[in-house]
Design a protein around this motif. Sequence first.
Motif, PDB file in Angstrom:
ATOM      1  N   PRO A  43       0.822  -1.207   0.000  1.00 22.96           N
ATOM      2  CA  PRO A  43       0.000   0.000   0.000  1.00 22.96           C
ATOM      3  C   PRO A  43       0.863   1.267   0.000  1.00 22.96           C
ATOM      4  CG  PRO A  43      -0.028  -1.037   2.155  1.00 22.96           C
ATOM      5  CD  PRO A  43       0.741  -1.937   1.243  1.00 22.96           C
ATOM      6  N   PHE A  44       2.115   1.111   0.396  1.00 24.62           N
ATOM      7  CA  PHE A  44       3.063   2.230   0.402  1.00 24.62           C
ATOM      8  C   PHE A  44       4.465   1.635   0.352  1.00 24.62           C
ATOM      9  CE2 PHE A  44       1.778   1.158   4.686  1.00 24.62           C
ATOM     10  CZ  PHE A  44       2.987   0.891   5.304  1.00 24.62           C
ATOM     11  N   ILE A  45       5.432   2.441  -0.008  1.00 30.41           N
ATOM     12  CA  ILE A  45       6.825   2.007  -0.070  1.00 30.41           C
ATOM     13  C   ILE A  45       7.581   2.636   1.101  1.00 30.41           C
ATOM     14  CG2 ILE A  45       8.944   2.029  -1.449  1.00 30.41           C
ATOM     15  CD1 ILE A  45       6.754   0.325  -2.657  1.00 30.41           C
ATOM     16  N   LEU A  46       8.282   1.820   1.842  1.00 37.72           N
ATOM     17  CA  LEU A  46       9.067   2.305   2.979  1.00 37.72           C
ATOM     18  C   LEU A  46      10.384   2.910   2.486  1.00 37.72           C
ATOM     19  CD1 LEU A  46       8.511  -0.785   5.272  1.00 37.72           C
ATOM     20  CD2 LEU A  46       7.383   1.427   5.441  1.00 37.72           C
ATOM     21  N   LEU A  47      11.041   3.674   3.343  1.00 36.42           N
ATOM     22  CA  LEU A  47      12.325   4.265   2.976  1.00 36.42           C
ATOM     23  C   LEU A  47      13.332   3.169   2.644  1.00 36.42           C
ATOM     24  CD1 LEU A  47      12.645   7.063   5.668  1.00 36.42           C
ATOM     25  CD2 LEU A  47      12.138   7.339   3.243  1.00 36.42           C
ATOM     26  N   PRO A  48      14.118   3.365   1.582  1.00 40.49           N
ATOM     27  CA  PRO A  48      15.059   2.315   1.184  1.00 40.49           C
ATOM     28  C   PRO A  48      16.214   2.166   2.168  1.00 40.49           C
ATOM     29  CG  PRO A  48      15.373   4.282  -0.142  1.00 40.49           C
ATOM     30  CD  PRO A  48      14.164   4.524   0.716  1.00 40.49           C
ATOM     31  N   LEU A  49      16.690   0.932   2.292  1.00 41.07           N
ATOM     32  CA  LEU A  49      17.854   0.649   3.117  1.00 41.07           C
ATOM     33  C   LEU A  49      19.120   0.539   2.259  1.00 41.07           C
ATOM     34  CD1 LEU A  49      16.304  -1.985   5.538  1.00 41.07           C
ATOM     35  CD2 LEU A  49      16.726   0.444   5.957  1.00 41.07           C
ATOM     36  N   CYS A  50      18.943   0.496   0.930  1.00 39.83           N
ATOM     37  CA  CYS A  50      20.071   0.472   0.002  1.00 39.83           C
ATOM     38  C   CYS A  50      19.622   1.132  -1.300  1.00 39.83           C
ATOM     39  CB  CYS A  50      20.559  -0.953  -0.253  1.00 39.83           C
ATOM     40  SG  CYS A  50      19.330  -2.025  -1.018  1.00 39.83           S
ATOM     41  N   CYS A  56      25.644  -3.206  -0.808  1.00 38.59           N
ATOM     42  CA  CYS A  56      25.336  -4.377   0.011  1.00 38.59           C
ATOM     43  C   CYS A  56      26.596  -5.210   0.219  1.00 38.59           C
ATOM     44  CB  CYS A  56      24.269  -5.223  -0.672  1.00 38.59           C
ATOM     45  SG  CYS A  56      22.691  -4.367  -0.860  1.00 38.59           S
ATOM     46  N   SER A  57      26.733  -5.767   1.400  1.00 37.09           N
ATOM     47  CA  SER A  57      27.931  -6.541   1.720  1.00 37.09           C
ATOM     48  C   SER A  57      27.871  -7.935   1.098  1.00 37.09           C
ATOM     49  CB  SER A  57      28.090  -6.657   3.234  1.00 37.09           C
ATOM     50  OG  SER A  57      26.999  -7.374   3.773  1.00 37.09           O
ATOM     51  N   GLY A  58      29.048  -8.480   0.832  1.00 35.69           N
ATOM     52  CA  GLY A  58      29.157  -9.845   0.328  1.00 35.69           C
ATOM     53  C   GLY A  58      28.415 -10.046  -0.973  1.00 35.69           C
ATOM     54  N   SER A  59      27.651 -11.132  -1.040  1.00 31.26           N
ATOM     55  CA  SER A  59      26.928 -11.465  -2.265  1.00 31.26           C
ATOM     56  C   SER A  59      25.508 -10.908  -2.288  1.00 31.26           C
ATOM     57  CB  SER A  59      26.875 -12.987  -2.431  1.00 31.26           C
ATOM     58  OG  SER A  59      26.134 -13.555  -1.363  1.00 31.26           O
ATOM     59  N   LYS A  60      25.118 -10.189  -1.241  1.00 38.31           N
ATOM     60  CA  LYS A  60      23.756  -9.655  -1.180  1.00 38.31           C
ATOM     61  C   LYS A  60      23.523  -8.630  -2.287  1.00 38.31           C
ATOM     62  CE  LYS A  60      22.895 -10.404   3.686  1.00 38.31           C
ATOM     63  NZ  LYS A  60      22.524  -9.780   4.960  1.00 38.31           N
ATOM     64  N   ARG A  61      22.256  -8.540  -2.715  1.00 39.22           N
ATOM     65  CA  ARG A  61      21.867  -7.590  -3.752  1.00 39.22           C
ATOM     66  C   ARG A  61      20.813  -6.638  -3.198  1.00 39.22           C
ATOM     67  NH1 ARG A  61      21.249  -9.791  -9.507  1.00 39.22           N
ATOM     68  NH2 ARG A  61      21.381  -7.554  -9.759  1.00 39.22           N
ATOM     69  N   ARG A  68      10.226  -2.445   0.480  1.00 34.49           N
ATOM     70  CA  ARG A  68      11.337  -1.495   0.522  1.00 34.49           C
ATOM     71  C   ARG A  68      12.541  -2.098  -0.185  1.00 34.49           C
ATOM     72  NH1 ARG A  68      13.517  -0.381   6.413  1.00 34.49           N
ATOM     73  NH2 ARG A  68      11.435   0.388   6.541  1.00 34.49           N
ATOM     74  N   CYS A  69      13.426  -1.234  -0.612  1.00 33.95           N
ATOM     75  CA  CYS A  69      14.704  -1.689  -1.166  1.00 33.95           C
ATOM     76  C   CYS A  69      15.605  -2.031   0.008  1.00 33.95           C
ATOM     77  CB  CYS A  69      15.357  -0.593  -2.008  1.00 33.95           C
ATOM     78  SG  CYS A  69      14.565  -0.335  -3.581  1.00 33.95           S
ATOM     79  N   GLN A  70      16.126  -3.261  -0.002  1.00 32.16           N
ATOM     80  CA  GLN A  70      16.990  -3.695   1.084  1.00 32.16           C
ATOM     81  C   GLN A  70      17.966  -4.752   0.579  1.00 32.16           C
ATOM     82  OE1 GLN A  70      14.696  -5.432   4.223  1.00 32.16           O
ATOM     83  NE2 GLN A  70      13.381  -6.553   2.836  1.00 32.16           N
TER      84      GLN A  70
END
Length: 79
Positions: A43-50, A56-61, A68-70
């Motif tokens: 219903p809404f988009i939260l503030l992005p974390l990335c 992002c660390s390591g292999s995370k995307r 949200r973007c995380q």
Amino acid sequence: MKLSGLPAPTVVFLLLFLHLAQPGFRKAIRKPGYCPDFFLSCPFILLPLCRRDRGCSGSKRCCVYNCRCQCTEPWPTLD
């Protein structure tokens, strides 16, 4: 170089150009894997974390997940 004789937009353009011309700027990092699917409607988009995978660390995307973007562990395939 004396900048006081130049119009303000020219000075801003020159500074932006110098910033973008720095080595390594916008260096694309391609991490393996795919972002996991998120099927729920938000219903809404939260503030992005990335903002990008390189944040992002390591292999995370950096993926849109849980509204949200995380940084998320990627899927190895789309199957």
